[in-house]
Design a protein around this motif. Structure first.
Motif, PDB file in Angstrom:
ATOM      1  N   LEU A  20       0.834  -1.188   0.000  1.00 34.69           N
ATOM      2  CA  LEU A  20       0.000   0.000   0.000  1.00 34.69           C
ATOM      3  C   LEU A  20       0.872   1.243   0.000  1.00 34.69           C
ATOM      4  CD1 LEU A  20      -2.670  -0.995   2.674  1.00 34.69           C
ATOM      5  CD2 LEU A  20      -2.604  -1.551   0.239  1.00 34.69           C
ATOM      6  N   SER A  21       0.388   2.261  -0.676  1.00 36.49           N
ATOM      7  CA  SER A  21       1.069   3.553  -0.693  1.00 36.49           C
ATOM      8  C   SER A  21       0.097   4.633  -0.251  1.00 36.49           C
ATOM      9  CB  SER A  21       1.579   3.885  -2.094  1.00 36.49           C
ATOM     10  OG  SER A  21       2.486   2.922  -2.567  1.00 36.49           O
ATOM     11  N   CYS A  22       0.638   5.658   0.339  1.00 37.52           N
ATOM     12  CA  CYS A  22      -0.170   6.808   0.750  1.00 37.52           C
ATOM     13  C   CYS A  22       0.638   8.058   0.416  1.00 37.52           C
ATOM     14  CB  CYS A  22      -0.482   6.744   2.229  1.00 37.52           C
ATOM     15  SG  CYS A  22      -1.299   8.219   2.887  1.00 37.52           S
ATOM     16  N   ILE A  70       6.297  -1.053   7.626  1.00 36.64           N
ATOM     17  CA  ILE A  70       5.984   0.327   7.283  1.00 36.64           C
ATOM     18  C   ILE A  70       7.273   1.056   6.936  1.00 36.64           C
ATOM     19  CG2 ILE A  70       6.158   1.194   9.661  1.00 36.64           C
ATOM     20  CD1 ILE A  70       3.743   3.024   9.028  1.00 36.64           C
ATOM     21  N   SER A  71       7.200   1.939   5.973  1.00 37.21           N
ATOM     22  CA  SER A  71       8.357   2.754   5.608  1.00 37.21           C
ATOM     23  C   SER A  71       7.848   4.073   5.030  1.00 37.21           C
ATOM     24  CB  SER A  71       9.246   2.031   4.594  1.00 37.21           C
ATOM     25  OG  SER A  71       8.534   1.772   3.394  1.00 37.21           O
ATOM     26  N   ARG A  72       8.742   5.008   4.887  1.00 34.81           N
ATOM     27  CA  ARG A  72       8.353   6.288   4.313  1.00 34.81           C
ATOM     28  C   ARG A  72       9.494   6.857   3.492  1.00 34.81           C
ATOM     29  NH1 ARG A  72       6.685  10.021   9.089  1.00 34.81           N
ATOM     30  NH2 ARG A  72       6.450  11.585   7.434  1.00 34.81           N
ATOM     31  N   LYS A  76       9.434  11.882  -1.405  1.00 38.23           N
ATOM     32  CA  LYS A  76       8.285  11.602  -2.277  1.00 38.23           C
ATOM     33  C   LYS A  76       6.962  11.819  -1.566  1.00 38.23           C
ATOM     34  CE  LYS A  76      10.693   8.227  -5.171  1.00 38.23           C
ATOM     35  NZ  LYS A  76      10.680   6.827  -5.700  1.00 38.23           N
ATOM     36  N   ASN A  77       7.020  12.302  -0.328  1.00 35.09           N
ATOM     37  CA  ASN A  77       5.791  12.526   0.452  1.00 35.09           C
ATOM     38  C   ASN A  77       4.923  11.275   0.513  1.00 35.09           C
ATOM     39  OD1 ASN A  77       6.665  15.141   0.712  1.00 35.09           O
ATOM     40  ND2 ASN A  77       5.005  16.080  -0.439  1.00 35.09           N
ATOM     41  N   THR A  78       5.551  10.139   0.708  1.00 37.59           N
ATOM     42  CA  THR A  78       4.843   8.870   0.633  1.00 37.59           C
ATOM     43  C   THR A  78       5.198   7.968   1.810  1.00 37.59           C
ATOM     44  OG1 THR A  78       4.833   9.004  -1.793  1.00 37.59           O
ATOM     45  CG2 THR A  78       4.358   6.874  -0.813  1.00 37.59           C
ATOM     46  N   VAL A  79       4.177   7.306   2.331  1.00 42.56           N
ATOM     47  CA  VAL A  79       4.371   6.260   3.321  1.00 42.56           C
ATOM     48  C   VAL A  79       3.841   4.960   2.718  1.00 42.56           C
ATOM     49  CG1 VAL A  79       2.175   6.752   4.489  1.00 42.56           C
ATOM     50  CG2 VAL A  79       4.004   5.579   5.723  1.00 42.56           C
ATOM     51  N   TYR A  80       4.525   3.869   3.037  1.00 47.37           N
ATOM     52  CA  TYR A  80       4.194   2.569   2.461  1.00 47.37           C
ATOM     53  C   TYR A  80       3.844   1.575   3.563  1.00 47.37           C
ATOM     54  CZ  TYR A  80       6.873   4.608  -1.399  1.00 47.37           C
ATOM     55  OH  TYR A  80       7.351   5.445  -2.381  1.00 47.37           O
ATOM     56  N   LEU A  81       3.085   0.577   3.168  1.00 53.11           N
ATOM     57  CA  LEU A  81       2.850  -0.563   4.041  1.00 53.11           C
ATOM     58  C   LEU A  81       3.013  -1.813   3.190  1.00 53.11           C
ATOM     59  CD1 LEU A  81       2.054  -1.378   6.963  1.00 53.11           C
ATOM     60  CD2 LEU A  81      -0.277  -1.661   6.098  1.00 53.11           C
TER      61      LEU A  81
END
Length: 124
Positions: A20-22, A70-72, A76-81
């Motif tokens: 997932l990306s945010c 989780i990472s960020r 890129k102003n993005t957080v991942y799961l």
């Protein structure tokens, strides 16, 4: 004000993986502790994971520890799961959230901004 947009949900077989990306827009992304939550039908929204502003620490719910990461990327102003070894109990709408405080914590009320969510479905 921060706008959050999640993506990456979908249908996967049990044991499979999804990422997932945010993506955040608005104020400075690195100012926020970021969290992931999920909500299954008929259940309350529950904490999944959160990560510090710099990415130096992270926490996980016991139910996903060892399977989710989780990472960020603040550039890129993005957080991942990253979700591996998905189980039949993982399906839910997954939300990212941003907290302007020191540590968002595991409670949804502590977060200031929310995305619209992305659906994760796991087939057995």
């Amino acid at each position: 004000q921060v706008q959050l947009v999640e993506s990456g949900g979908g249908l996967v077989q049990a044991g499979g993986s999804l990422r997932l990306s945010c993506v955040a827009s608005g104020r400075i992304f690195s100012s926020y502790v970021m969290g992931w939550f999920r909500q299954a039908p008929g259940k309350e929204r529950e904490f999944v994971s959160r990560i510090s502003r710099s990415g130096s620490w992270s926490y996980y719910a016991d139910s996903v520890k060892g399977r989710f990461t989780i990472s960020r990327d603040n550039a890129k102003n993005t957080v991942y799961l990253q979700m591996n070894s998905l189980k039949p109990e993982d399906p839910a709408v997954y939300y990212c959230a941003a907290d302007s405080g020191v540590d968002g914590g595991p409670t949804p009320d502590q977060y200031d901004y929310w995305g619209q969510g992305t659906q994760v479905t796991v087939s057995s």
